[in-house]
Design an enzyme around this catalytic site. Structure first.
Site, short mmCIF file in Angstrom:
data_model
loop_
_atom_site.label_atom_id
_atom_site.label_comp_id
_atom_site.label_asym_id
_atom_site.label_seq_id
_atom_site.Cartn_x
_atom_site.Cartn_y
_atom_site.Cartn_z
N HIS A 1 0.83 -1.21 0.00
CA HIS A 1 0.00 0.00 0.00
C HIS A 1 0.86 1.25 0.00
O HIS A 1 0.61 2.20 -0.75
CB HIS A 1 -0.93 0.01 1.22
N HIS B 1 0.68 -2.05 9.14
CA HIS B 1 2.09 -2.37 8.95
C HIS B 1 2.98 -1.82 10.08
O HIS B 1 2.60 -0.94 10.85
CB HIS B 1 2.60 -1.87 7.59
#
Length: 326
Positions: A207, A288
Site C-alpha cells: 500500500h 504495517h
C-alpha cells in the site's frame, strides 16, 4: 502550445544538441546543485512529504489511546475488524476497497486525463506526449515488477520468502492436523486463495509503495504546469552530451486557450494525488510496522529516481524519456 526555447547570452560555449530539452538553458549558478541526479529544492520539499507522512501516522498510532488499546495482528498487519480504532483502520473501508486496492487504475486514469487535456502537450501525437507515455510505461513496469510479476513471483513476495516467510494453511483444521510440514506457495495471492496465511517474513508494504509511486508520478508530471505560477519556478540541473552541466527551467507560458489553461487536466490528477496522500496517512496510522512502511517508501523512491532523476545525468536516456514540462 509547446514551450519555446530561449537562450541566454551567457550560455555561449555550451553546445546545443538535439538531445537537449527545450526551455531556458543557462550555466549553473554558484548556488546550483552539484549533481543532476538530485531533485531540485521544490522537488525535495515535495518528496519529503512522504517520509513525514509516514512518521506522522506512526506517531499518531503510538500516541492515540484508541490505537494503543486495540489489539494488533502482525499476520494481517492490521487491527482485527472488531477492534478497529477507526473506520479507516478496517481493511474493508470503501476507500481501501474501491480506491487503494485498484490504485493503479486511478493513477492511470488521472495521468491519461492530464496528458489528454493539458495544452502544454501540444496537439496530437507530440514528442512531449510520447515521452510522457514512455515515462508512465517505465513507472508502470516497476509497479508490475514489485507487486505483480518479476519473471515469476513479484519482488514483494520474493523478499518475503527470502526473509523466511511461507504459507501456512489455517482455514481447514483437519488439513492442518494432517500436515507434517508447513505448506508453501509461491505468492501471497495463491496462499490466500487456498485458505492459507502468508506469514513469517518481511512484508514490504504494498500500500505504501503504490500510494507513493502513484501520487509521485502525478505530482512530478504536473508540477511543471504548477511551477509556471510566479514564484514556483525551479531550474533542473542536467548533463549535456559533452559532459558539461546546465540548468533547464520551464518557461512561464501564455496559452491562447485562456487563463485556466494550467488548470485543465490538472484538477482531477491533483484530486487523485490528494486522496492517495490521505490514504497513505491512514496506512501509516493503522497498518504495517515501521520497517515495512520504510521499505515500501524506499522501493518506491528507487523507481522514481530511475525514471525522473537518472535521465537528467544521462543524455542518452533523457533522449527517450525526456523530462516533464520540457
Amino acid at each position: 502550445m509547446a514551450t519555446r526555447r530561449r537562450y541566454d547570452p551567457d550560455t555561449e560555449g555550451i553546445p546545443i544538441t538535439a538531445g537537449m530539452p527545450s526551455g531556458t538553458i543557462r550555466p549553473p549558478t554558484s548556488s546550483a546543485r552539484r549533481s543532476p541526479f538530485l531533485p531540485t529544492r521544490l522537488e525535495a520539499q515535495l518528496l519529503a512529504i512522504y517520509p513525514a507522512t509516514l512518521l506522522l501516522g506512526s506517531i499518531f498510532s503510538t500516541l492515540s489511546p484508541a490505537s494503543r488499546s486495540a489489539p494488533y495482528s502482525s499476520v494481517s498487519q492490521s487491527h482485527p475488524p472488531e477492534f478497529a480504532p477507526s473506520y479507516f483502520a478496517q481493511k474493508k473501508n470503501v476507500f481501501n476497497v474501491y480506491f487503494v486496492k485498484v490504485g493503479w487504475f486511478w493513477t492511470t486514469l488521472a495521468f491519461a486525463f492530464f496528458i489528454t487535456f493539458h495544452p502544454g502537450f501540444g496537439q496530437g501525437v507530440s514528442t512531449r506526449r510520447v515521452r510522457a507515455l514512455l515515462r508512465y510505461a517505465a513507472v508502470t513496469t516497476w509497479w508490475v515488477f514489485v507487486t505483480q510479476w518479476f519473471f515469476g513471483p513479484p519482488l514483494i513476495d520474493t523478499m518475503f520468502r527470502f526473509t523466511g516467510g511461507q504459507c501456512e494453511l489455517l482455514r481447514d483444521p483437519e488439513a492442518r492436523e494432517g500436515m507434517s510440514e508447513t505448506r508453501e506457495f509461491i505468492t501471497g495471492a495463491t496462499c490466500k486463495a487456498v485458505g492459507g496465511t502468508w506469514k513469517g517474513g518481511h512484508d514490504i508494504s504494498g500500500h505504501v509503495f503504490l500510494l507513493i509511486m502513484g501520487s509521485s508520478l502525478l505530482w512530478l508530471e504536473f508540477l511543471p504546469a504548477l511551477t509556471r505560477v510566479e514564484g514556483l519556478r525551479d531550474g533542473r540541473l542536467i548533463t549535456l552530451s559533452d559532459g558539461k552541466t546546465a540548468t533547464v527551467a520551464v518557461e512561464k507560458e501564455a496559452h491562447k486557450e485562456g487563463a485556466d489553461a494550467t488548470a485543465r487536466g490538472v484538477k482531477f490528477a491533483l484530486s487523485v494525488a490528494a486522496l492517495m496522500w490521505w490514504m497513505l496517512l491512514m496506512t501509516a496510522a493503522y497498518f504495517h510496522t515501521w520497517f515495512e512502511k520504510f521499505t515500501g517508501l524506499a522501493v518506491a523512491f528507487v523507481g522514481l529516481w530511475c525514471v525522473y532523476f537518472l535521465p537528467r545525468g544521462v543524455p542518452q536516456l533523457r533522449a527517450w524519456l525526456g523530462m516533464p514540462g520540457v
